[in-house]
Design a protein around this motif. Structure first.
Motif, PDB file in Angstrom:
ATOM      1  N   ASN A 195       0.804  -1.226   0.000  1.00 45.86           N
ATOM      2  CA  ASN A 195       0.000   0.000   0.000  1.00 45.86           C
ATOM      3  C   ASN A 195       0.835   1.274   0.000  1.00 45.86           C
ATOM      4  OD1 ASN A 195      -2.371  -1.430  -0.091  1.00 45.86           O
ATOM      5  ND2 ASN A 195      -2.811  -1.251   2.094  1.00 45.86           N
ATOM      6  N   ILE A 196       2.127   1.168   0.325  1.00 47.80           N
ATOM      7  CA  ILE A 196       2.998   2.344   0.238  1.00 47.80           C
ATOM      8  C   ILE A 196       3.009   2.864  -1.199  1.00 47.80           C
ATOM      9  CG2 ILE A 196       5.381   3.166   0.450  1.00 47.80           C
ATOM     10  CD1 ILE A 196       5.722   1.174   2.746  1.00 47.80           C
ATOM     11  N   TYR A 197       2.974   1.928  -2.153  1.00 51.96           N
ATOM     12  CA  TYR A 197       2.917   2.316  -3.567  1.00 51.96           C
ATOM     13  C   TYR A 197       1.675   3.159  -3.841  1.00 51.96           C
ATOM     14  CZ  TYR A 197       1.759   1.794  -8.507  1.00 51.96           C
ATOM     15  OH  TYR A 197       1.385   2.039  -9.810  1.00 51.96           O
ATOM     16  N   LEU A 198       0.554   2.817  -3.201  1.00 49.76           N
ATOM     17  CA  LEU A 198      -0.678   3.589  -3.391  1.00 49.76           C
ATOM     18  C   LEU A 198      -0.499   5.027  -2.911  1.00 49.76           C
ATOM     19  CD1 LEU A 198      -3.455   1.052  -2.268  1.00 49.76           C
ATOM     20  CD2 LEU A 198      -2.512   1.432  -4.555  1.00 49.76           C
ATOM     21  N   MET A 199       0.245   5.211  -1.806  1.00 48.67           N
ATOM     22  CA  MET A 199       0.479   6.556  -1.285  1.00 48.67           C
ATOM     23  C   MET A 199       1.140   7.438  -2.342  1.00 48.67           C
ATOM     24  SD  MET A 199      -0.605   6.942   1.800  1.00 48.67           S
ATOM     25  CE  MET A 199      -1.956   5.978   1.146  1.00 48.67           C
ATOM     26  N   HIS A 200       2.192   6.933  -2.943  1.00 49.39           N
ATOM     27  CA  HIS A 200       2.949   7.750  -3.898  1.00 49.39           C
ATOM     28  C   HIS A 200       2.190   7.921  -5.211  1.00 49.39           C
ATOM     29  CE1 HIS A 200       6.365   7.900  -1.228  1.00 49.39           C
ATOM     30  NE2 HIS A 200       6.232   6.603  -1.021  1.00 49.39           N
ATOM     31  N   ARG A 201       1.395   6.936  -5.547  1.00 47.87           N
ATOM     32  CA  ARG A 201       0.533   7.086  -6.717  1.00 47.87           C
ATOM     33  C   ARG A 201      -0.518   8.165  -6.467  1.00 47.87           C
ATOM     34  NH1 ARG A 201      -2.423   1.989  -9.780  1.00 47.87           N
ATOM     35  NH2 ARG A 201      -3.554   3.193 -11.341  1.00 47.87           N
ATOM     36  N   ALA A 202      -1.070   8.171  -5.259  1.00 47.65           N
ATOM     37  CA  ALA A 202      -2.060   9.190  -4.900  1.00 47.65           C
ATOM     38  C   ALA A 202      -1.439  10.580  -4.878  1.00 47.65           C
ATOM     39  CB  ALA A 202      -2.670   8.863  -3.542  1.00 47.65           C
ATOM     40  N   SER A 211      -3.440   8.131   6.272  1.00 46.63           N
ATOM     41  CA  SER A 211      -3.518   9.478   5.704  1.00 46.63           C
ATOM     42  C   SER A 211      -4.450   9.555   4.499  1.00 46.63           C
ATOM     43  CB  SER A 211      -2.116   9.953   5.300  1.00 46.63           C
ATOM     44  OG  SER A 211      -1.594   9.148   4.252  1.00 46.63           O
ATOM     45  N   LEU A 212      -4.326   8.596   3.579  1.00 49.48           N
ATOM     46  CA  LEU A 212      -5.148   8.636   2.368  1.00 49.48           C
ATOM     47  C   LEU A 212      -6.611   8.355   2.695  1.00 49.48           C
ATOM     48  CD1 LEU A 212      -5.114   9.149  -0.630  1.00 49.48           C
ATOM     49  CD2 LEU A 212      -4.525   6.744  -1.013  1.00 49.48           C
ATOM     50  N   GLY A 213      -6.848   7.553   3.727  1.00 53.13           N
ATOM     51  CA  GLY A 213      -8.223   7.325   4.176  1.00 53.13           C
ATOM     52  C   GLY A 213      -8.846   8.601   4.726  1.00 53.13           C
ATOM     53  N   PHE A 214      -8.058   9.381   5.460  1.00 50.45           N
ATOM     54  CA  PHE A 214      -8.526  10.667   5.976  1.00 50.45           C
ATOM     55  C   PHE A 214      -8.843  11.602   4.812  1.00 50.45           C
ATOM     56  CE2 PHE A 214      -8.546  14.751   7.986  1.00 50.45           C
ATOM     57  CZ  PHE A 214      -8.870  14.529   9.320  1.00 50.45           C
ATOM     58  N   CYS A 215      -7.936  11.655   3.852  1.00 43.63           N
ATOM     59  CA  CYS A 215      -8.124  12.495   2.664  1.00 43.63           C
ATOM     60  C   CYS A 215      -9.377  12.072   1.898  1.00 43.63           C
ATOM     61  CB  CYS A 215      -6.889  12.393   1.776  1.00 43.63           C
ATOM     62  SG  CYS A 215      -6.947  13.397   0.280  1.00 43.63           S
ATOM     63  N   LYS A 236     -10.925  11.925  -8.822  1.00 47.18           N
ATOM     64  CA  LYS A 236     -11.456  10.588  -9.118  1.00 47.18           C
ATOM     65  C   LYS A 236     -10.375   9.527  -8.977  1.00 47.18           C
ATOM     66  CE  LYS A 236     -15.871  10.833 -10.093  1.00 47.18           C
ATOM     67  NZ  LYS A 236     -16.848  10.065  -9.288  1.00 47.18           N
ATOM     68  N   LYS A 237      -9.192   9.814  -9.513  1.00 46.67           N
ATOM     69  CA  LYS A 237      -8.104   8.839  -9.441  1.00 46.67           C
ATOM     70  C   LYS A 237      -7.543   8.728  -8.028  1.00 46.67           C
ATOM     71  CE  LYS A 237      -6.639   8.682 -14.250  1.00 46.67           C
ATOM     72  NZ  LYS A 237      -5.505   8.816 -15.218  1.00 46.67           N
ATOM     73  N   VAL A 238      -7.598   9.808  -7.259  1.00 47.87           N
ATOM     74  CA  VAL A 238      -7.195   9.734  -5.853  1.00 47.87           C
ATOM     75  C   VAL A 238      -8.122   8.770  -5.112  1.00 47.87           C
ATOM     76  CG1 VAL A 238      -6.998  11.008  -3.681  1.00 47.87           C
ATOM     77  CG2 VAL A 238      -6.191  12.044  -5.806  1.00 47.87           C
ATOM     78  N   GLU A 239      -9.428   8.898  -5.364  1.00 46.62           N
ATOM     79  CA  GLU A 239     -10.402   8.024  -4.718  1.00 46.62           C
ATOM     80  C   GLU A 239     -10.197   6.566  -5.113  1.00 46.62           C
ATOM     81  OE1 GLU A 239     -14.224  11.044  -4.324  1.00 46.62           O
ATOM     82  OE2 GLU A 239     -13.820  10.080  -6.242  1.00 46.62           O
ATOM     83  N   MET A 240     -10.014   6.331  -6.397  1.00 46.29           N
ATOM     84  CA  MET A 240      -9.842   4.964  -6.884  1.00 46.29           C
ATOM     85  C   MET A 240      -8.544   4.348  -6.351  1.00 46.29           C
ATOM     86  SD  MET A 240     -12.520   4.183  -8.451  1.00 46.29           S
ATOM     87  CE  MET A 240     -11.924   2.583  -9.014  1.00 46.29           C
TER      88      MET A 240
END
Length: 495
Positions: A116-123, A291-295, A133-137
């Motif tokens: 999931n660290i990869y998801l952070m940097h992608r976000a 963090s991304l869940g909060f966002c 939209k892509k942040v949510e996905m």
């Protein structure tokens, strides 16, 4: 067991275990509840009750407090029930496998957190582009990641049998298990460093150091450090006020009623944040935790409050900072953040630092309350009652456990968001009228710095295994560091 049955059962188990992080933290994956459910599905409810109740009691004190990932009780309870039933309804076999299964699941969860660290940097990339939209996905990609990480081993374990599980655990190379554990201790430093940068570390570093010293040398927990930090901030606040004249803006603050301005946010946005909060841990990871869940939960409000792409990008960035809090009490932080963002959007003097500091100051003590009251007390009480009834063969045991926990989940999330926003707005409005926003930022930053200083003792683990030989004398570098910084010894010994 044939391949179709194995496939369906594995899908069910992976879907249920995903709730633990992916969608809501409903407690439906706890052994006391899901063990009997699997027993019912496989046509052996009595074995499901016994194994579920037994494994629940085995893991009663093993709780994921703060950023820890202990052996997993949930999948241990499910697979233990499956193996007990497939071995002729023998609970002893399933119970005996609960520990190795829990250890295997611990490594699987750590693996998912690292993915999931990869998801952070992608976000981060999508946030820079303003592509909401892509942040949510990207955040929701945590669901298939957790599902896949659990489905594949579960399918293999059920299909090949209990010996397969023991063989996997025994065959795991130390470089893999130790590597995952090291990553889990070092990576949070990156997220905390990002948070400190947002909180003006250069100016307030002494308070960070103070929080660290209190946690290391006095063994105070985060809640105690938070209370002490609050008292220090309050004392500084009072002393500065004493230097002013007897009649100042604080007299006005006490005496003059504040006329509340109608806010921008409606019940629609507050409900949207509430519903999205059930996915607060979907992309949980070792760098920035939730963090991304909060966002993700803040997005309905951000879209309502800000029109320009630049404003939205700035808001998304400040809510994708390091954040870790109990999923229920964390909604109070969401509510306060909604209030602060609303005031900022209305042109009030709310800075990015104020919002970041408020979040940092709140997440520590609220997490402590959530872990100690909701997780360690509330859940444990009903788990013990339910497990006791299940071991007696009473099918109402799982119901006694799950109903209060679901009610707590829904009720606490909603009221924390609702009243966090309501009282947060009133607090901000009063502070604005009394012209003390700057002092609020300073006080929140002091508390936040000390809380983060205390948090790194439990979150950041960096053992150093270096040994020198001088003649016949062995000098261990970790022991030298321990003589200066005791927490290094404590952190190193966990490995």
């Amino acid at each position: 067991m044939n391949i179709i049955t194995t496939l369906l059962l594995s899908v069910f188990i992976a879907l249920v275990i995903t709730e633990n992080y992916g969608y809501g933290y409903w407690m439906i994956s706890r052994p006391i509840f899901v063990g009997p459910v699997i027993g019912l599905i496989m046509g052996d409810l009595p074995t499901g009750l016994i194994v579920g109740g037994s494994v629940e009691l085995m893991y009663m004190g093993v709780l994921p407090i703060g950023g820890s990932v202990p052996p997993n009780a949930q999948i241990a309870g499910m697979l233990s029930t499956v193996f007990a039933i497939t071995n002729g309804g023998n609970p002893e076999i399933g119970i005996a496998l609960a520990l190795p299964i829990g250890l295997l699941a611990q490594l699987l969860i750590m693996f998912a957190w690292n993915i999931n660290i990869y998801l952070m940097h992608r976000a981060d990339k999508y946030i820079e582009e303003g592509n909401i939209k892509k942040v949510e996905m990207t955040h929701l990609l945590g669901l298939p990641i957790f599902f896949t990480v659990f489905f594949i081993p579960t399918f293999l374990a059920i299909y090949f049998g209990s010996d397969f599980v023991n063989g996997i655990v025994a065959a795991m190379p130390p470089v893999l298990t130790d590597g995952l554990k090291l990553a889990s201790g070092i990576l949070p430093a990156v997220g905390l460093a990002m948070l400190l940068k947002m909180m003006n570390f250069k100016k307030y570093w002494p308070f960070f150091l103070g929080g660290f010293i209190l946690a290391v040398y006095m063994n105070l927990n985060v809640v105690a450090v938070s209370l002490l930090a609050f008292s220090i901030a309050s004392a500084l606040f009072i002393m500065k006020n004493d230097k002013k004249s007897d009649k100042d803006d604080f007299d006005d603050f006490d005496d003059e009623p504040v006329v509340e301005q109608k806010g921008i946010l409606t019940n629609k946005e507050i409900r949207g944040t509430f519903l999205r909060s059930f996915f607060s841990m979907t992309s949980i990871n070792y760098e920035r935790y939730c963090s991304l869940g909060f966002c993700f939960a803040m997005i309905p409000a951000i879209k309502k409050l800000y029109v320009t792409n630049e404003e939205r990008v700035d808001a998304l960035k400040r809510h994708n900072e390091f954040f870790n809090c109990h999923p229920f009490t964390g909604n109070a932080v969401l509510g306060v953040a909604l209030a602060l963002e609303e005031q900022k959007a209305m042109g009030k003097p709310i800075t990015t630092e104020a919002i970041s500091s408020a979040k940092a100051a709140l997440m520590g003590p609220l997490s402590g309350i959530g872990d100690s009251v909701f997780k360690a007390v509330f859940m444990t009480i009903f788990a013990a009652i339910g497990a006791g009834m299940a071991l007696e063969g009473n099918a109402f045991g799982p119901i006694i456990f799950i109903v209060p926990n679901i009610l707590l989940n829904v009720g606490s999330r909603w009221y924390f968001v609702k009243y966090g926003h309501k009282f947060g707005t009133q607090l901000v409005s009063k502070m604005r009228e009394a012209n003390i926003i700057d002092r609020f930022v300073e006080g929140a930053t002091i508390v936040g710095m000390m809380v983060v200083g205390a948090m790194i003792v439990g979150f950041v683990k960096f053992p150093i295994n270096v040994v020198w030989m001088f003649g016949e004398k062995e000098i261990i570098l970790m022991d030298l560091i321990n003589s200066i910084m005791p927490s290094s010894c404590r952190l190193g010994n966990v490995w």
